[in-house]
Design a protein around this motif. Structure first.
Motif, PDB file in Angstrom:
ATOM      1  N   PRO A 120       1.514   7.750   0.406  1.00 43.74           N
ATOM      2  CA  PRO A 120       0.086   7.872   0.733  1.00 43.74           C
ATOM      3  C   PRO A 120      -0.173   7.460   2.183  1.00 43.74           C
ATOM      4  O   PRO A 120       0.428   6.514   2.694  1.00 43.74           O
ATOM      5  CB  PRO A 120      -0.581   6.911  -0.252  1.00 43.74           C
TER       6      PRO A 120
ATOM      7  N   ASN B 294      -8.338   2.599  -2.379  1.00 47.13           N
ATOM      8  CA  ASN B 294      -8.111   1.222  -1.926  1.00 47.13           C
ATOM      9  C   ASN B 294      -9.349   0.343  -2.123  1.00 47.13           C
ATOM     10  O   ASN B 294      -9.229  -0.851  -2.403  1.00 47.13           O
ATOM     11  CB  ASN B 294      -7.716   1.210  -0.446  1.00 47.13           C
TER      12      ASN B 294
ATOM     13  N   ASN C 205      -3.033   6.347   3.411  1.00 49.36           N
ATOM     14  CA  ASN C 205      -3.978   5.224   3.463  1.00 49.36           C
ATOM     15  C   ASN C 205      -5.060   5.401   4.536  1.00 49.36           C
ATOM     16  O   ASN C 205      -5.703   4.423   4.938  1.00 49.36           O
ATOM     17  CB  ASN C 205      -3.242   3.892   3.680  1.00 49.36           C
TER      18      ASN C 205
ATOM     19  N   LYS D 275      -2.479   7.026  -5.614  1.00 56.35           N
ATOM     20  CA  LYS D 275      -2.841   7.474  -4.252  1.00 56.35           C
ATOM     21  C   LYS D 275      -1.928   8.603  -3.793  1.00 56.35           C
ATOM     22  O   LYS D 275      -2.396   9.579  -3.175  1.00 56.35           O
ATOM     23  CB  LYS D 275      -2.731   6.289  -3.284  1.00 56.35           C
TER      24      LYS D 275
ATOM     25  N   CYS E 255      -3.413  11.938  -2.422  1.00 55.96           N
ATOM     26  CA  CYS E 255      -3.545  11.823  -0.969  1.00 55.96           C
ATOM     27  C   CYS E 255      -3.704  13.218  -0.336  1.00 55.96           C
ATOM     28  O   CYS E 255      -2.982  14.157  -0.682  1.00 55.96           O
ATOM     29  CB  CYS E 255      -2.338  11.098  -0.385  1.00 55.96           C
TER      30      CYS E 255
ATOM     31  N   GLN F 141       0.814  -1.207   0.000  1.00 57.95           N
ATOM     32  CA  GLN F 141       0.000   0.000   0.000  1.00 57.95           C
ATOM     33  C   GLN F 141       0.853   1.266   0.000  1.00 57.95           C
ATOM     34  O   GLN F 141       0.316   2.364  -0.125  1.00 57.95           O
ATOM     35  CB  GLN F 141      -0.924   0.020   1.223  1.00 57.95           C
TER      36      GLN F 141
ATOM     37  N   CYS G 266      -7.540   8.141  -0.127  1.00 51.54           N
ATOM     38  CA  CYS G 266      -6.799   6.873  -0.076  1.00 51.54           C
ATOM     39  C   CYS G 266      -7.743   5.698   0.132  1.00 51.54           C
ATOM     40  O   CYS G 266      -7.614   4.651  -0.511  1.00 51.54           O
ATOM     41  CB  CYS G 266      -5.751   6.913   1.035  1.00 51.54           C
TER      42      CYS G 266
END
Length: 553
Positions: free
Chosen positions: A72, A83, A74, A60, A64, A13, A79
């Motif tokens: 990123p 995902n 996440n 991302k 972001c 990720q 994000c």
């Protein structure tokens, strides 16, 4: 929670989680750091090495809301949407199923519109080489000058199928095939997190089977876990993946050392019973001997891809083979690969190949042979030491030039004297360093001399030397008797060869001369030697110059 396969559950990720592609992830992070973002990228490389994953991470990182060190987070809404594949600003297209010109025209129309939430609209086109020629052509202008808010990321396993006009408009990144150690390290990390016990040998088998692809390795890992559960052993892994165990290859290399032909048929039977592919076995055997050669050349095991338990065995086996032996073996196996592929009976063909392999004798360099002979030791090919023959069993000893200095006489050791003797069995190929002036010595060695030149010049010189005997010597002139008709003509055509042979056998260049009979019993052999310059026919010249013929008037 719904079960997810390892490849999806452990998909990276962040850039730092992408293994084995640091040369790409660092470049992309620096581009973000310096705000030098290209409008189009093309990622190429083998399957399952992180091309699409890296494209998603880039998308991302570009959108972001709270990036951390240009990675990123996440955690933000953008994000999470990316995902979960719910972002309208990240469009993934499979070019294998959307390859026509109509789909490209639709894409060109959608490029005009600005992103809904993020800063960039990112188009990730997977397997881009599957687009048609018309689609590529329709895409050229858009790709060269897209809107400022649009970025294209192409991924392909066959870069040579992508037109150069497309490649030249993109920044190209080549993804590497992952090394076995990299795959093993990642699988070990996953196994530890999942509370699964697996040994190094089993990890090596999975990593080798994956052939450089992390996604394939993770798929095989799932397959093994499904069968073994939380305790994975290498033997079971070999059976599940139907791979040939490394021990099988060591059995063959050990059989070559011990000359055990029975091992051939035992091994072939095992391969046949297990359903292993004979071609795969031969490929693996070539890799096995390549590993041995690597250890022989480097004295290290760092550059061979195998389980740790086999590295000491490779070091031990490498001591039994020379570089020359391994090169001959590899050359023989490489030629046998093609024969095996086109054979109607591969089992029989492989038995013949391995039998030939075990029957190969060891080789040695000339310097090794000379050194072994001088030291009276066996070469690498003999199981028994070379026994020095007693002097009385050798051919007639060659007298050395007399030395009037008693001090120098004493320095001549018995070992040097022995080395100057010529064994009757090898006399034909040996040289005499001493200059023989004694006519009796020439007579004693004459038959060996005739035998040697008869072997090398069987058609030309053997017939005319069959009855010839030395009569006397005067300096470098050796008078001969019992000459056949045409002897002197043939002799003159082979003068240079005979001078070299006489130098080898008698220590000096001898001039062979016909002994004239007594006047009252004189028999004259009259021959007319053809002049090279007077012969115009090329066939006649060849017969006279090469075959010892003569012109009869």
């Amino acid at each position: 929670m719904t079960y997810q396969v390892t490849a999806r559950k452990w998909r990276p990720q962040k850039f730092e989680e992408v293994v084995g592609q640091e040369h790409i992830t660092e470049t992309l992070k620096n581009s973000l750091r310096k705000n030098r973002i290209a409008h189009a990228y093309i990622f190429t490389g083998p399957r399952g090495v992180g091309k699409t994953t890296t494209a998603r991470i880039l998308a991302k990182a570009l959108n972001c809301l709270q990036p951390v060190d240009f990675e990123p987070c996440n955690k933000c809404d953008m994000c999470r949407a990316i995902n979960e594949m719910q972002s309208m600003d990240i469009i993934e297209i499979d070019a294998a199923t959307n390859r026509g010109i109509d789909e490209v025209r639709t894409l060109r129309e959608s490029v005009k519109y600005a992103p809904t939430l993020g800063k960039y609209k990112v188009y990730i086109i997977d397997e881009v080489h599957m687009l048609t020629t018309e689609s590529f052509n329709a895409f050229l202008k858009t790709l060269e000058e897209p809107p400022a808010h649009t970025i294209f990321v192409f991924a392909t396993t066959d870069i040579h199928k992508v037109p150069p006009t497309i490649i030249s408009r993109c920044q190209r990144f080549d993804f590497r095939r992952l090394q076995i150690e990299t795959i093993k390290h990642q699988l070990k990390k996953i196994a530890d997190e999942e509370k699964i016990k697996i040994d190094d040998k089993a990890l090596t088998i999975i990593a080798k089977k994956a052939d450089g692809g992390m996604r394939d390795a993770q798929s095989y890992f799932d397959q093994v876990i499904a069968f073994c559960g939380e305790n994975v052993d290498s033997e079971t892994v070999s059976k599940i993946l139907n791979l040939i165990d490394e021990e099988t290859y060591f059995n063959i290399s050990d059989a070559i050392i011990s000359k055990s032909f029975q091992t051939v048929f035992d091994t072939i039977n095992t391969i046949y019973q297990n359903g292993w592919d004979f071609t795969d076995f031969l490929d693996g055997l070539i890799e096995h001997f390549r590993n041995i050669l690597t250890v022989v050349l480097t004295n290290k095991t760092d550059q061979i891809e195998c389980a740790e338990i086999y590295k000491p065995k490779y070091l031990q086996t490498s001591k039994e083979f020379s570089k020359g032996d391994l090169l001959r073996i590899l050359n023989f196996l490489a030629k046998s690969q093609q024969e095996l592929r086109f054979s109607n009976n591969r089992k029989l063909k492989l038995e013949i190949i391995l039998s030939h392999l075990i029957g190969l004798e060891k080789s040695a360099t000339i310097s090794e042979i000379i050194s072994a002979l001088e030291e009276g030791k066996a070469s690498d090919f003999s199981d028994e030491p070379i026994k020095k023959k007693p002097i009385d069993k050798l051919a007639e000893p060659t007298p050395l030039i007399k030395n009037t200095s008693p001090l120098k006489k004493e320095k001549k050791s018995s070992e040097e004297f022995q080395s100057s003797q010529i064994s009757a069995s090898v006399a034909s190929s040996s040289t005499v360093k001493a200059n023989i002036n004694n006519f009796d010595e020439i007579v004693s060695r004459w038959n060996l001399f005739v035998e040697d030149i008869s072997k090398e010049k069987a058609f030309l010189l053997a017939p005319i030397f069959s009855k010839v005997q030395p009569a006397s010597i005067d300096g470098n002139k050796l008078y001969l008797e019992n000459l056949e008709p045409g002897f002197m003509e043939t002799l003159s055509l082979n003068q240079e060869y005979l001078e070299k042979k006489s130098m080898n056998f008698f220590g000096k260049k001898l001039q062979f001369v016909e002994k004239k009979p007594e006047k009252n019993n004189e028999i004259k052999y009259t021959t007319q030697k053809a002049s090279k310059s007077s012969i115009s026919d090329p066939f006649e010249r060849t017969i006279i110059e090469e075959l010892g013929g003569r012109e009869i008037s």
